[in-house]
Design an enzyme around this catalytic site. Structure first.
Site, PDB file in Angstrom:
ATOM      1  N   GLU A   1     -40.880 -32.942   1.313  1.00 35.40           N
ATOM      2  CA  GLU A   1     -40.406 -33.845   0.240  1.00 35.40           C
ATOM      3  C   GLU A   1     -40.078 -33.089  -1.046  1.00 35.40           C
ATOM      4  O   GLU A   1     -40.563 -33.446  -2.131  1.00 35.40           O
ATOM      5  CB  GLU A   1     -41.440 -34.955  -0.018  1.00 35.40           C
ATOM      6  CG  GLU A   1     -41.589 -35.880   1.160  1.00 35.40           C
ATOM      7  CD  GLU A   1     -42.411 -37.143   0.889  1.00 35.40           C
ATOM      8  OE1 GLU A   1     -43.080 -37.236  -0.155  1.00 35.40           O
ATOM      9  OE2 GLU A   1     -42.387 -38.045   1.762  1.00 35.40           O
TER      10      GLU A   1
ATOM     11  N   GLU B   1     -42.055 -38.525   8.970  1.00 37.07           N
ATOM     12  CA  GLU B   1     -43.067 -39.420   8.369  1.00 37.07           C
ATOM     13  C   GLU B   1     -42.515 -40.831   8.422  1.00 37.07           C
ATOM     14  O   GLU B   1     -41.499 -41.124   7.771  1.00 37.07           O
ATOM     15  CB  GLU B   1     -43.373 -39.034   6.922  1.00 37.07           C
ATOM     16  CG  GLU B   1     -44.267 -37.816   6.794  1.00 37.07           C
ATOM     17  CD  GLU B   1     -44.732 -37.561   5.363  1.00 37.07           C
ATOM     18  OE1 GLU B   1     -44.976 -38.535   4.633  1.00 37.07           O
ATOM     19  OE2 GLU B   1     -44.837 -36.378   5.010  1.00 37.07           O
TER      20      GLU B   1
HETATM   21  O1  AHR Z   1     -48.364 -39.450   4.299  1.00 34.29           O
HETATM   22  C1  AHR Z   1     -48.766 -39.504   2.967  1.00 34.29           C
HETATM   23  C2  AHR Z   1     -47.795 -38.789   2.041  1.00 34.29           C
HETATM   24  O2  AHR Z   1     -46.582 -39.473   2.007  1.00 34.29           O
HETATM   25  C3  AHR Z   1     -47.406 -37.390   2.407  1.00 34.29           C
HETATM   26  O3  AHR Z   1     -48.318 -36.445   1.973  1.00 34.29           O
HETATM   27  C4  AHR Z   1     -46.098 -37.220   1.708  1.00 34.29           C
HETATM   28  O4  AHR Z   1     -45.251 -36.320   2.360  1.00 34.29           O
HETATM   29  C5  AHR Z   1     -45.536 -38.613   1.618  1.00 34.29           C
HETATM   30  O5  AHR Z   1     -45.129 -38.921   0.332  1.00 34.29           O
END
Ligand code: AHR
Length: 501
Positions: free
Chosen positions: A172, A291
């Site tokens: 990110e 994610e």
């Molecule tokens: O999964 C929780 C968080 O969400 C992770 O650390 C990050 O990559 C995202 O913002």
């Protein structure tokens, strides 16, 4: 309500990469400490890892686990997690404002993942770190021996290389919250150089560049385009991240959020192919949705956390029936995009926005969202069939023409099965679903299960898991076609025995 699905074995979307059932375990909250690892727990193995949790991870059948972050990785020095445990430093984790003891590091995690039958998808730090650290960790993990880093691995107890195949180039990096966040130009250049050097060490690795942290980011689309301008010939995938929530308590809108996921996937696919065209490249960059999940239940509680605790309970969403339904829709969406989504990681795996929860010193249990994931991961293997679906639609706050049924048909060639996953989004009406599966001889139903009939806010807990699939006889084969009743608000899995014909 009636729905008709037509599929044909000659028309497919693509092979399902098993890594679409990947997951994610970050050094944060209680994911590691009192999650997978709790020396002293009655089920702990000789290394301190909980056998009860490992058994649930195996039951989930996740083949790939992204590690060690997440936001955590952008301030992490991987060398803190190797060597004698008693000599490892305690560090401030600035991402989550906690203290990391480094008791679990590279060797411990890779060993645990192997026992859980999963490969590791390793992320490198491109926040405070750079080319040097990334080069070193690839050499440490993957070089056979005879060099400083590979011999250090051996002296730390691993004679054979870990052979980590998939690597994320940071996390990110577009997000203002990220330690060492960057502009697309800055990140694109760094990611390209890092990828180049990591591949010099091990040409067989696969690399994931960071896409946007979500489709709502102000730089979305231009971020992907710029990053890919720099990295296109050096990487295999670009990442997508997205979390969903029913903050407005609007069920029909909530269950339609998978339509947003589909748009996100289609948009990033278009950007990849635009850069491919621009570069006159023969190579296709695919998508790693590394994610995805539901995340909102814990937000308020987490805003009150005291900083600098060790392994505090954070992001501990407790999921309910409506979450299980949306999770089913999201899984179906990933499966319908399996031609381009080759990796997807439910975020996360244990305790932190997770299908598996643990009690320190107590039980490990399955959340409501555990079950659709587990069923898809076991039976959603093979090839996704292209289909057309005739079904009524509805409009809601954020989406128009949302089909009342979200569904996918999969041909598992190895098992001679056609499997249908389906969610009925209607709260009021059953759906009579007919599926004409052309080119298959459907001999009968192997198994039909449903999750339905609960209050939408019903959740599971450590001592009772009511939100779970139950066997049903509401599917039959008539003249070679499937006929099934999808109850209002239901997740359904129908497995059929088939031969090509
Ligand atoms: O999964 C929780 C968080 O969400 C992770 O650390 C990050 O990559 C995202 O913002």
């Amino acid at each position: 309500m009636k729905a008709k699905l037509i599929a044909n074995n000659a028309f497919t979307i693509g092979k399902i990469d098993p890594r679409i059932y990947g997951s994610f375990l970050e050094h944060m909250g209680r994911a590691v400490y009192s999650g997978i690892y709790e020396p002293g727990h009655e089920t702990a193995d000789a290394k301190g890892f909980r056998e009860d949790v490992k058994a649930l991870v195996k039951e989930l059948n996740t083949p790939l686990i992204r590690y060690p972050g997440g936001n955590f990785v952008s301030g992490y020095n991987w060398e803190d997690g190797i060597g004698a445990v008693e000599c490892r430093p305690k560090r401030l984790d600035l991402a989550w404002k906690t203290v990391e003891t480094n008791e679990v590091g590279l060797h411990e995690f890779i060993g645990w993942a192997r026992e859980a039958d999963a490969e590791v998808n390793m992320a490198v730090n491109l926040g405070t770190g750079g080319v040097e650290e990334a080069r070193n960790i690839v050499e440490y993990c993957n070089h056979p021996g005879g060099t400083y880093w590979s011999d250090l691995r051996k002296s730390n107890g691993a004679q054979s290389p870990f052979k980590i195949k998939t690597w994320c180039l940071g996390n990110e990096m577009d997000g203002h919250w990220q330690i060492g966040s960057k502009t697309a130009e800055e990140y694109g250049r760094l990611a390209a150089e890092t990828a180049k050097v990591m591949r010099m060490v091990d040409p067989d690795i696969e690399l994931v560049a960071c896409g946007s942290s979500g489709m709502g980011m102000p730089t979305f689309a231009s971020w992907e385009a710029t990053v890919l301008e720099h990295t296109y010939e050096h990487v295999d995938y670009i990442s997508l991240h997205s979390y969903y929530g029913n903050q407005k308590n609007d069920l029909s809108n909530y269950l339609a959020m998978s339509v947003g996921m589909d748009r996100f996937i289609k948009s990033v696919t278009a950007i990849c192919d635009y850069i491919k065209a621009k570069k006159r490249s023969n190579k296709t960059v695919n998508l790693a949705f590394d994610e995805w999940n539901i995340w909102y239940h814990s937000n308020e509680k987490d805003s009150k956390n005291e900083p600098w605790q060790q392994a505090p309970p954070i992001l501990e969403d407790i999921y309910n029936f409506e979450d299980a339904l949306l999770l089913g829709c999201l899984l179906i969406t990933l499966l319908k995009n399996c031609d381009r989504v080759k990796i997807a990681c439910i975020a996360q795996l244990v305790n932190v926005i997770a299908p598996i929860m643990t009690e320190p010193g107590g039980a490990a249990w399955r959340q409501a969202t555990f079950y659709p994931f587990m069923q898809a991961s076991h039976y959603g293997r093979g090839t996704t069939l292209r289909h057309i679906l005739d079904v009524p639609t509805y409009d809601c706050a954020d989406f128009k023409d949302v089909p009342f049924v979200e569904t996918v048909a999969i041909h598992n060639e190895d098992a001679n099965e056609v499997v249908i996953f389906a969610v009925n989004r209607s709260a009021d009406e059953s759906v009579d679903l007919t599926a004409e599966l052309q080119g298959f001889k459907i001999a009968g139903i192997i198994e039909s299960t449903e999750i339905c009939g609960h209050d939408v806010k019903q959740a599971n807990a450590k001592d009772s898991c009511p939100v779970a699939p139950g066997a049903t006889d509401n599917a039959t084969v008539i003249d070679g076609n499937l006929s099934a009743v999808l109850k209002p608000l239901s997740w359904n899995m129908i497995r059929m025995i088939c031969v090509l014909g």
